[in-house]
Design a protein around this motif. Structure first.
Motif, PDB file in Angstrom:
ATOM      1  N   THR A   1      33.959  37.995  34.780  1.00 57.45           N
ATOM      2  CA  THR A   1      33.241  36.905  35.013  1.00 57.45           C
ATOM      3  C   THR A   1      32.751  36.881  36.207  1.00 57.45           C
ATOM      4  O   THR A   1      32.819  37.904  37.029  1.00 57.45           O
ATOM      5  CB  THR A   1      34.129  35.670  34.772  1.00 57.45           C
ATOM      6  N   ASN A   2      32.199  35.936  36.873  1.00 60.44           N
ATOM      7  CA  ASN A   2      31.873  35.668  38.177  1.00 60.44           C
ATOM      8  C   ASN A   2      33.182  35.697  38.768  1.00 60.44           C
ATOM      9  O   ASN A   2      33.028  35.596  40.585  1.00 60.44           O
ATOM     10  CB  ASN A   2      30.723  34.461  38.492  1.00 60.44           C
ATOM     11  N   ASP A   3      34.227  35.592  38.536  1.00 61.38           N
ATOM     12  CA  ASP A   3      35.282  35.388  39.178  1.00 61.38           C
ATOM     13  C   ASP A   3      36.500  36.327  39.079  1.00 61.38           C
ATOM     14  O   ASP A   3      37.376  36.789  39.924  1.00 61.38           O
ATOM     15  CB  ASP A   3      36.061  34.121  38.544  1.00 61.38           C
ATOM     16  N   SER A   4      36.360  37.372  37.996  1.00 58.65           N
ATOM     17  CA  SER A   4      37.437  38.423  37.755  1.00 58.65           C
ATOM     18  C   SER A   4      36.633  39.433  36.964  1.00 58.65           C
ATOM     19  O   SER A   4      35.484  39.335  36.505  1.00 58.65           O
ATOM     20  CB  SER A   4      38.581  37.695  37.052  1.00 58.65           C
ATOM     21  N   LYS A   5      37.224  40.582  36.958  1.00 60.26           N
ATOM     22  CA  LYS A   5      36.947  41.700  36.036  1.00 60.26           C
ATOM     23  C   LYS A   5      37.845  42.148  35.162  1.00 60.26           C
ATOM     24  O   LYS A   5      39.008  42.281  35.467  1.00 60.26           O
ATOM     25  CB  LYS A   5      36.279  42.864  36.824  1.00 60.26           C
ATOM     26  N   GLU A   6      37.748  42.513  33.796  1.00 57.82           N
ATOM     27  CA  GLU A   6      38.544  43.227  32.953  1.00 57.82           C
ATOM     28  C   GLU A   6      38.398  44.547  33.086  1.00 57.82           C
ATOM     29  O   GLU A   6      38.860  45.555  32.955  1.00 57.82           O
ATOM     30  CB  GLU A   6      38.286  42.638  31.623  1.00 57.82           C
ATOM     31  N   ILE A   7      37.142  45.056  32.605  1.00 58.51           N
ATOM     32  CA  ILE A   7      36.314  46.375  32.625  1.00 58.51           C
ATOM     33  C   ILE A   7      35.077  46.434  33.365  1.00 58.51           C
ATOM     34  O   ILE A   7      34.294  45.815  33.560  1.00 58.51           O
ATOM     35  CB  ILE A   7      36.029  46.573  30.972  1.00 58.51           C
ATOM     36  N   ASP A   8      35.340  47.616  34.312  1.00 60.68           N
ATOM     37  CA  ASP A   8      34.222  47.771  35.511  1.00 60.68           C
ATOM     38  C   ASP A   8      34.257  49.254  35.680  1.00 60.68           C
ATOM     39  O   ASP A   8      34.983  49.708  36.793  1.00 60.68           O
ATOM     40  CB  ASP A   8      34.742  46.633  36.658  1.00 60.68           C
ATOM     41  N   LYS A   9      33.617  49.862  34.948  1.00 64.36           N
ATOM     42  CA  LYS A   9      33.343  51.367  34.983  1.00 64.36           C
ATOM     43  C   LYS A   9      32.644  51.926  36.150  1.00 64.36           C
ATOM     44  O   LYS A   9      32.593  53.134  36.381  1.00 64.36           O
ATOM     45  CB  LYS A   9      32.680  51.860  33.534  1.00 64.36           C
ATOM     46  N   ASN A  10      31.976  50.992  36.910  1.00 67.02           N
ATOM     47  CA  ASN A  10      31.175  51.518  38.115  1.00 67.02           C
ATOM     48  C   ASN A  10      31.551  50.803  39.206  1.00 67.02           C
ATOM     49  O   ASN A  10      30.802  50.975  40.157  1.00 67.02           O
ATOM     50  CB  ASN A  10      29.718  51.248  37.736  1.00 67.02           C
ATOM     51  N   ASP A  11      32.629  50.212  39.237  1.00 70.98           N
ATOM     52  CA  ASP A  11      33.018  49.617  40.497  1.00 70.98           C
ATOM     53  C   ASP A  11      32.066  48.708  41.139  1.00 70.98           C
ATOM     54  O   ASP A  11      32.093  48.331  42.195  1.00 70.98           O
ATOM     55  CB  ASP A  11      33.792  50.596  41.623  1.00 70.98           C
ATOM     56  N   TRP A  12      31.598  47.956  40.239  1.00 70.68           N
ATOM     57  CA  TRP A  12      30.591  46.938  40.606  1.00 70.68           C
ATOM     58  C   TRP A  12      30.998  45.960  41.467  1.00 70.68           C
ATOM     59  O   TRP A  12      30.589  45.405  42.444  1.00 70.68           O
ATOM     60  CB  TRP A  12      29.555  46.397  39.599  1.00 70.68           C
ATOM     61  N   TYR A  13      32.315  45.374  40.815  1.00 71.25           N
ATOM     62  CA  TYR A  13      32.844  44.089  41.404  1.00 71.25           C
ATOM     63  C   TYR A  13      33.136  44.301  43.030  1.00 71.25           C
ATOM     64  O   TYR A  13      33.174  43.679  43.628  1.00 71.25           O
ATOM     65  CB  TYR A  13      34.009  43.837  40.535  1.00 71.25           C
ATOM     66  N   ALA A  14      33.842  45.509  43.413  1.00 70.45           N
ATOM     67  CA  ALA A  14      34.262  45.829  44.475  1.00 70.45           C
ATOM     68  C   ALA A  14      32.904  46.042  45.302  1.00 70.45           C
ATOM     69  O   ALA A  14      32.923  45.742  46.685  1.00 70.45           O
ATOM     70  CB  ALA A  14      35.003  47.247  44.506  1.00 70.45           C
ATOM     71  N   GLN A  15      31.835  46.677  44.827  1.00 71.91           N
ATOM     72  CA  GLN A  15      30.924  47.152  45.620  1.00 71.91           C
ATOM     73  C   GLN A  15      30.181  45.781  45.916  1.00 71.91           C
ATOM     74  O   GLN A  15      29.592  45.754  47.193  1.00 71.91           O
ATOM     75  CB  GLN A  15      29.516  48.046  44.861  1.00 71.91           C
ATOM     76  N   HIS A  16      30.443  44.862  45.082  1.00 76.81           N
ATOM     77  CA  HIS A  16      29.382  43.303  45.459  1.00 76.81           C
ATOM     78  C   HIS A  16      30.455  42.660  46.498  1.00 76.81           C
ATOM     79  O   HIS A  16      29.717  42.230  47.513  1.00 76.81           O
ATOM     80  CB  HIS A  16      29.611  42.501  44.270  1.00 76.81           C
TER      81      HIS A  16
END
Ligand SMILES: [Zn+2]
Length: 119
Positions: free
Chosen positions: A47-62
């Protein structure tokens, strides 16, 4: 990145391999459990608030990016049109949005013989 807005609480299936990726559980069940599955096309589930599956580390990159963009705008700016994002938003005032992102060139790549692309 291609965006597809999807009704809230609809199951999401991978359009390539047909696996049910996400479901809020069976309708009418009180303690319905979220169902989450993975396939080779799935790149991100969160979500815009959390991640469950993130194979490319986009969440951290953001989080570490210098641009002051929200997560969806960051993804739109970063990802090309071989990525398709299914977006499900719950209504105001919470406005929690779920993002499920597939990459559809993934399967095709495996179908062609490896010719050793040298970069
Ligand atoms: Zn798939």
């Amino acid at each position: 990145m291609i965006e597809i807005h999807y009704p809230e609480e609809q199951k999401i299936f991978c359009p390539v391999c047909g696996i049910m990726i996400f479901s809020f559980g069976e309708e009418g069940q009180l303690n319905a459990e979220l169902v989450m599955n993975d396939c080779s096309h799935l790149q991100f589930l969160g979500t815009n608030d959390s991640k469950e599956i993130d194979k490319n580390d986009w969440y951290a990159q953001h989080e570490y990016s210098v641009d002051d963009l929200d997560f969806l705008d960051y993804l739109k700016k970063t990802l090309g049109d071989d990525y398709v994002c299914f977006i499900q938003c719950s209504g105001a005032p919470a406005m929690l949005c779920g993002y499920i992102i597939f990459k559809f060139t993934e399967g095709r790549k495996m179908d062609v013989p490896f010719v050793g692309d040298v970069i």
